[in-house]
Structure formats: C-alpha cells, structure tokens
Design an enzyme around this catalytic site. Structure first.
Site, PDB file in Angstrom:
ATOM      1  CG  HIS A 157      17.907 -27.499   8.123  1.00  0.00           C
ATOM      2  ND1 HIS A 157      19.020 -28.100   7.593  1.00  0.00           N
ATOM      3  CD2 HIS A 157      16.903 -27.703   7.220  1.00  0.00           C
ATOM      4  CE1 HIS A 157      18.705 -28.632   6.416  1.00  0.00           C
ATOM      5  NE2 HIS A 157      17.437 -28.416   6.166  1.00  0.00           N
ATOM      6  CG  HIS A 193      17.805 -29.489   2.249  1.00  0.00           C
ATOM      7  ND1 HIS A 193      16.449 -29.753   2.157  1.00  0.00           N
ATOM      8  CD2 HIS A 193      18.091 -28.585   1.287  1.00  0.00           C
ATOM      9  CE1 HIS A 193      15.927 -29.017   1.177  1.00  0.00           C
ATOM     10  NE2 HIS A 193      16.903 -28.305   0.623  1.00  0.00           N
ATOM     11  CG  ASP A 284      13.565 -32.573   1.059  1.00  0.00           C
ATOM     12  OD1 ASP A 284      13.881 -33.725   1.426  1.00  0.00           O
ATOM     13  OD2 ASP A 284      13.838 -31.543   1.733  1.00  0.00           O
TER      14      ASP A 284
HETATM   15  C1  SP5 Z   1      13.552 -29.355   6.449  1.00  0.00           C
HETATM   16  C2  SP5 Z   1      13.954 -28.864   5.108  1.00  0.00           C
HETATM   17  O1  SP5 Z   1      13.864 -29.587   4.117  1.00  0.00           O
HETATM   18  N1  SP5 Z   1      14.367 -27.592   5.025  1.00  0.00           N
HETATM   19  C3  SP5 Z   1      14.802 -27.096   3.792  1.00  0.00           C
HETATM   20  C4  SP5 Z   1      15.098 -25.648   3.849  1.00  0.00           C
HETATM   21  C5  SP5 Z   1      15.632 -25.227   2.520  1.00  0.00           C
HETATM   22  N2  SP5 Z   1      15.246 -23.903   2.188  1.00  0.00           N
HETATM   23  C6  SP5 Z   1      15.719 -23.516   0.912  1.00  0.00           C
HETATM   24  C7  SP5 Z   1      14.734 -22.621   0.294  1.00  0.00           C
HETATM   25  C8  SP5 Z   1      14.865 -22.602  -1.190  1.00  0.00           C
HETATM   26  C9  SP5 Z   1      13.621 -22.009  -1.771  1.00  0.00           C
HETATM   27  N3  SP5 Z   1      13.572 -22.294  -3.155  1.00  0.00           N
HETATM   28  C10 SP5 Z   1      12.394 -21.838  -3.788  1.00  0.00           C
HETATM   29  C11 SP5 Z   1      12.385 -22.239  -5.217  1.00  0.00           C
HETATM   30  C12 SP5 Z   1      11.204 -21.632  -5.896  1.00  0.00           C
HETATM   31  N4  SP5 Z   1      11.198 -21.978  -7.279  1.00  0.00           N
HETATM   32 ZN    ZN Z   2      15.118 -30.931   3.212  1.00  0.00          ZN
END
Ligand code: SP5
Ligand code: ZN
Length: 344
Positions: A157, A193, A284
């Site tokens: 990212h 992502h 993920d």
């Molecule tokens: C490298 C990578 O996979 N970065 C991903 C960044 C995404 N961030 C999104 C954060 C969403 C947090 N969600 C928390 C859910 C808690 N239940």
């Molecule tokens: Zn990711």
C-alpha cells in the site's frame, strides 16, 4: 535452490490503529512473522537467511522506487520521533496541495490513512524489511529459482510518495524494480487488498516514457467495499504506455472460485512473457482472517504456490498481509511446500 529471507523486526510494534472512530489494537503484530518464522524453522532451518546477512538496499534504489523527498522524510523520522507512536489526522490528497512545515501536518501529507503509525524505530524496521526483499531479489539474479521474503512491516500500500495500510516502503516494488534491470518482471498481488501502492509506483515511473518493464496484476476484495477504497476496479487496466490488470472479488470466495481467477491471472502473466515473477503474498485471504472475508483454506496455499511455480519463472514471494496469527505459520508452511514441489 530456494531461500527464505526472514526479518521479524521486534522493534516495530504499533500499539493501535484508528478504525471507524475507535482506537483498536493494531493488526500488524510481531507475532505474525514470528509465527511464520517458527514454522519455517521447524521445517527447514538451513534455508533461512537472517538480517545480519542481508544486502542493505541502497539509498539510490529507494529513491528510484519512491519519491526522493518521501525517502528523506522517512529517514528523518528516526530523529524527529520518540518511542511514542504518531498517527496522522489530516491527509494529503487531491491536486495542488503544498507541503506543510508542522510535523503532524507533514505526516499526513505523506500518509493515506489512520492505520499506519510511526515512531523513531519504524523507519529502521521498514529498511530491514526492504533489504530482505532486495536481498531475495539479488538471490534470484544469482541463480536461485525461488525465494520468499518473510518480512514486516508489509509494503504494497506504500506508493510513490506515501505510507498507508500498515506499509512504509514498498518491498515488492523495490524487489521488482531491482529485477527489472535484468529482464521483464511480472507482479502478481494475491493479498486480500488491492496493491494500490505497487501500481502507483510503476505507473508514476512509467510516465517518464520508458518501455514497460513490469506488468502488475492484483486479485483482491472489491475496493468499493474494502480497503484501500480507491482503486483496483476491473475496468482499470492502464493505457497504451502502461498496462496492468485488476480482478476484484466479492465476499466468501472459496478455494475453487479463487483458483479459477488465479489461472486467468497466470495466463495474463504467461502472455506477457516475463523473466521474473514477484508475488505480493497475503494470508488475509484465509477464511479465519479477522479483518477480511474470503474463505481460503490452509491446504489451498500449497496449490496456489504450485500453480504459480508452474509458470517456470524465477519467482520471489514477498510477505504482505495476513492477520490470523494462530494459522499463519501453517499457511506459510503450506505455501513453502507448494513452492518446493514446484522446484522439481
Ligand atoms: C498489508 C495489508 O494487508 N494492509 C491492510 C490494511 C487494511 N487496514 C484496514 C483496517 C481494518 C481494521 N478492521 C478491524 C476489524 C476489527 N474487528
Ligand atoms: Zn492485505
């Protein structure tokens, strides 16, 4: 030959991220890569290379991949920051914005979200991760058929001039740029992502008018409903000067559904006929991941690796996301078994 370049980076431990108005514990934990390391060490300790034996990524390479002033800014954080983590709250977006002087404003100018905290150790950790990916790329140039950079913080990212999505330096882009000096490079991003930072870097670099030396393809959750919420749609495929490809998917994707899309992406890459392949590898996509909603299984990563290795290219896997720390070691081991089967 196959080597694993492992950097757990114990000193970078962001305590929280700001998510939907609340501070929650940060998903990008030390235990992710520590658990992968434990699993790989039990399986095959002699194939592991540690940071003391990495080649340091040259500043010149960092400044070819990222905007030089962004690299200088990251380096300056080592003195500017303390151990307390900072999080930006006013972000640099849109045309015509100017570089502010105030420190929190400046952090936001170089950042895209509230998920990516920095302190005085963050840059050092990002440099070690980038050096792991860089060293793994050099090992392919030296004749290795495959390598796996097991590093954190992740990178895909992080764009030409920004951090974001837990990423500071784009490890995949640094490896792909390095390999592109020796031949054509395919990039396959299989993190959950969209790899927006990687696409941004090569799109910006190709605007200088060079021939296209890399071809990025990403398979990911539909950006209309999931981070990074800005790019990765199917009809975004570049232009005459710079081509790329996006495969956005809905929720609940199974092994079979994923594999059908993977085979299409691998055919696109075969048509491009690269000399090297760099894979942005995220776990993920695993069914148990706490921040994502695909349904892939542990055994599928073995099949995924075999399909990828079937292209018969010199292939580098670079660790990106994957936040289910209980399963991440088994998932990485499954991947490595597939890579090794593919070496034959
Ligand atoms: C490298 C990578 O996979 N970065 C991903 C960044 C995404 N961030 C999104 C954060 C969403 C947090 N969600 C928390 C859910 C808690 N239940
Ligand atoms: Zn990711």
């Amino acid at each position: 030959m196959f080597k694993e370049f492992v950097a757990v980076n114990l000193s970078h431990q962001p305590p929280y991220e700001l998510w939907e108005g609340r501070l929650i514990s940060h998903a990008e934990q030390v235990a992710r890569v520590a658990n992968i390391h434990d699993a790989l060490k039990r399986h095959n300790p002699e194939s592991i290379v540690y940071p003391e034996d990495f080649q340091q990524v040259p500043l010149e390479v960092l400044k070819q991949v990222h905007l030089p002033e962004y690299v200088d800014y990251l380096l300056s954080l080592r003195e500017k920051c303390s151990e307390d983590y900072w999080l930006a709250s006013s972000f640099g977006y849109g045309g015509g914005i100017r570089r502010p002087t105030e420190e929190h404003g400046l952090l936001g100018y170089y950042s895209m979200d509230s998920y990516t905290p920095v302190n005085n150790k963050t840059t050092e950790a990002a440099l070690i991760a980038a050096s792991g990916a860089y060293s793994a790329a050099l090992s392919l140039e030296a004749g290795n058929r495959a390598a796996y950079a097991v590093v954190r913080p992740p990178g895909h990212h992080s764009g030409k001039r920004n951090m974001g999505g837990y990423c500071y330096l784009n490890n995949t882009a640094i490896a792909a740029h390095t390999l592109s000096q020796q031949g054509r490079v395919g990039i396959l991003d299989v993190d959950y992502h969209h790899g927006n930072g990687t696409f941004d870097i090569f799109e910006q670099n190709q605007k200088q008018g060079e021939a296209q030396a890399v071809y990025p393809i990403s398979i990911h959750a539909d950006p209309g409903r999931k981070f990074p919420y800005r790019s990765g749609y199917e009809d975004q495929a570049g232009n005459d000067h710079f081509k790329y490809k996006n495969y956005p998917l809905g929720e609940g994707v199974t092994d079979e559904e994923y594999n059908r899309v993977l085979l299409k992406a691998l055919q696109d890459l075969a048509d491009y006929n690269p000399d090297f392949l760099v894979v942005s590898m995220g776990f993920d996509t695993y069914g148990g991941d706490p921040i994502a909603d695909f349904a892939l299984t542990t055994s599928y990563y073995r099949q995924m690796a075999k399909e990828i290795m079937d292209l018969k290219l010199k292939t580098l896997f670079v660790q990106e996301g994957g936040y289910e720390i209980e399963a991440i070691g088994d998932n990485a081991l499954s991947l490595v078994k597939g890579i090794k089967e593919g070496l034959k």
